[in-house]
Motif scaffolding. Structure first.
Motif, PDB file in Angstrom:
ATOM      1  N   THR A  38       0.457  -0.882  -0.323  1.00 40.56           N
ATOM      2  CA  THR A  38       0.298   0.282  -0.291  1.00 40.56           C
ATOM      3  C   THR A  38       0.849   1.239  -0.094  1.00 40.56           C
ATOM      4  O   THR A  38       1.896   1.387   0.872  1.00 40.56           O
ATOM      5  CB  THR A  38      -0.746  -0.037   1.233  1.00 40.56           C
ATOM      6  OG1 THR A  38       0.228   0.256   2.454  1.00 40.56           O
ATOM      7  CG2 THR A  38      -1.637  -1.277   1.105  1.00 40.56           C
ATOM      8  N   LEU A  47      -3.372   3.950  -2.422  1.00 45.81           N
ATOM      9  CA  LEU A  47      -3.033   2.604  -3.396  1.00 45.81           C
ATOM     10  C   LEU A  47      -2.764   1.033  -3.299  1.00 45.81           C
ATOM     11  O   LEU A  47      -1.715   1.910  -1.912  1.00 45.81           O
ATOM     12  CB  LEU A  47      -2.129   3.378  -4.350  1.00 45.81           C
ATOM     13  CG  LEU A  47      -1.973   4.377  -5.431  1.00 45.81           C
ATOM     14  CD1 LEU A  47      -1.170   5.548  -5.965  1.00 45.81           C
ATOM     15  CD2 LEU A  47      -3.506   4.497  -6.085  1.00 45.81           C
ATOM     16  N   TYR A  48      -3.325   0.441  -3.219  1.00 43.30           N
ATOM     17  CA  TYR A  48      -2.879  -0.665  -3.659  1.00 43.30           C
ATOM     18  C   TYR A  48      -2.887  -1.892  -4.223  1.00 43.30           C
ATOM     19  O   TYR A  48      -2.749  -1.261  -5.467  1.00 43.30           O
ATOM     20  CB  TYR A  48      -3.894  -1.294  -2.117  1.00 43.30           C
ATOM     21  CG  TYR A  48      -5.049  -1.750  -2.499  1.00 43.30           C
ATOM     22  CD1 TYR A  48      -5.279  -3.243  -3.092  1.00 43.30           C
ATOM     23  CD2 TYR A  48      -6.426  -0.775  -2.524  1.00 43.30           C
ATOM     24  CE1 TYR A  48      -6.840  -3.335  -3.823  1.00 43.30           C
ATOM     25  CE2 TYR A  48      -7.723  -0.993  -3.289  1.00 43.30           C
ATOM     26  CZ  TYR A  48      -7.674  -2.125  -4.081  1.00 43.30           C
ATOM     27  OH  TYR A  48      -9.179  -2.264  -4.607  1.00 43.30           O
ATOM     28  N   ALA A  49      -2.211  -2.639  -4.101  1.00 40.69           N
ATOM     29  CA  ALA A  49      -1.829  -4.240  -5.267  1.00 40.69           C
ATOM     30  C   ALA A  49      -1.467  -5.206  -4.128  1.00 40.69           C
ATOM     31  O   ALA A  49      -0.775  -5.089  -3.079  1.00 40.69           O
ATOM     32  CB  ALA A  49      -0.373  -3.430  -5.558  1.00 40.69           C
ATOM     33  N   THR A  50      -2.655  -6.715  -4.514  1.00 40.61           N
ATOM     34  CA  THR A  50      -2.060  -7.835  -4.043  1.00 40.61           C
ATOM     35  C   THR A  50      -1.266  -8.377  -4.431  1.00 40.61           C
ATOM     36  O   THR A  50      -1.924  -8.612  -6.365  1.00 40.61           O
ATOM     37  CB  THR A  50      -3.298  -8.112  -3.023  1.00 40.61           C
ATOM     38  OG1 THR A  50      -4.636  -8.718  -3.750  1.00 40.61           O
ATOM     39  CG2 THR A  50      -3.761  -7.035  -2.685  1.00 40.61           C
ATOM     40  N   TYR A  51      -1.452  -9.662  -4.563  1.00 39.43           N
ATOM     41  CA  TYR A  51      -1.056 -10.689  -5.027  1.00 39.43           C
ATOM     42  C   TYR A  51      -1.100 -12.457  -4.350  1.00 39.43           C
ATOM     43  O   TYR A  51      -0.367 -11.835  -3.128  1.00 39.43           O
ATOM     44  CB  TYR A  51       0.503 -11.093  -5.851  1.00 39.43           C
ATOM     45  CG  TYR A  51       0.223 -12.350  -6.890  1.00 39.43           C
ATOM     46  CD1 TYR A  51      -0.331 -12.640  -7.988  1.00 39.43           C
ATOM     47  CD2 TYR A  51       1.679 -13.075  -6.800  1.00 39.43           C
ATOM     48  CE1 TYR A  51      -0.379 -13.872  -8.508  1.00 39.43           C
ATOM     49  CE2 TYR A  51       1.864 -14.123  -7.517  1.00 39.43           C
ATOM     50  CZ  TYR A  51       1.154 -14.258  -8.272  1.00 39.43           C
ATOM     51  OH  TYR A  51       1.060 -15.590  -9.232  1.00 39.43           O
ATOM     52  N   VAL A  85      -5.216 -11.782  -8.426  1.00 35.99           N
ATOM     53  CA  VAL A  85      -4.112 -10.019  -8.672  1.00 35.99           C
ATOM     54  C   VAL A  85      -4.897  -9.267  -8.393  1.00 35.99           C
ATOM     55  O   VAL A  85      -6.330  -9.353  -8.891  1.00 35.99           O
ATOM     56  CB  VAL A  85      -3.817  -9.455 -10.035  1.00 35.99           C
ATOM     57  CG1 VAL A  85      -2.692  -8.629 -10.412  1.00 35.99           C
ATOM     58  CG2 VAL A  85      -2.472 -11.307 -10.186  1.00 35.99           C
ATOM     59  N   SER A  86      -5.116  -8.452  -7.436  1.00 39.25           N
ATOM     60  CA  SER A  86      -5.900  -6.657  -7.207  1.00 39.25           C
ATOM     61  C   SER A  86      -4.872  -5.419  -7.180  1.00 39.25           C
ATOM     62  O   SER A  86      -4.583  -5.680  -6.724  1.00 39.25           O
ATOM     63  CB  SER A  86      -6.751  -7.489  -5.623  1.00 39.25           C
ATOM     64  OG  SER A  86      -7.349  -6.348  -5.604  1.00 39.25           O
ATOM     65  N   LEU A  87      -5.654  -4.735  -8.030  1.00 35.41           N
ATOM     66  CA  LEU A  87      -5.148  -3.460  -7.274  1.00 35.41           C
ATOM     67  C   LEU A  87      -6.087  -2.039  -7.493  1.00 35.41           C
ATOM     68  O   LEU A  87      -7.596  -2.255  -7.859  1.00 35.41           O
ATOM     69  CB  LEU A  87      -4.677  -3.232  -9.022  1.00 35.41           C
ATOM     70  CG  LEU A  87      -3.122  -3.990  -9.815  1.00 35.41           C
ATOM     71  CD1 LEU A  87      -2.942  -4.145 -11.192  1.00 35.41           C
ATOM     72  CD2 LEU A  87      -2.286  -4.346  -8.785  1.00 35.41           C
TER      73      LEU A  87
END
Length: 93
Positions: A38, A47-51, A85-87
């Protein structure tokens, strides 16, 4: 039975998260893992990005939740692995 361990490392406006899990239900088992990042843009916006993913054994059908969706193998596809994946941007009102 479920075992989970995770942690977070903040540095400035950034934060990195790591999570590892082990699922067991009878002979079915799976290992889940996740990474997230984040970036804080302001007091209320980031903002966030996940995997992440789940590695199932030959009998496992464990899934993973990403945002408001859950991804899991069909019951007829035992042993299949899943990943997500998530953005996005989050603003809190």
């Amino acid at each position: 039975r479920q075992l989970s361990v995770g942690g977070a490392m903040p540095f400035g406006p950034h934060k990195v998260y790591v999570n590892l899990q082990r699922f067991e239900q009878g002979d079915a088992a799976g290992n889940a893992w996740g990474l997230a990042y984040t970036y804080t843009m302001s007091k209320r916006t980031n903002l966030y990005a996940t995997y992440g993913g789940v590695d199932n054994n030959r009998l496992g059908v464990f899934g993973i939740a990403s945002s408001s969706n859950t991804v899991a193998p069909a019951a007829t596809n035992r042993g299949a692995d899943v990943s997500v994946v998530s953005l996005g941007m989050r603003h809190m009102f």
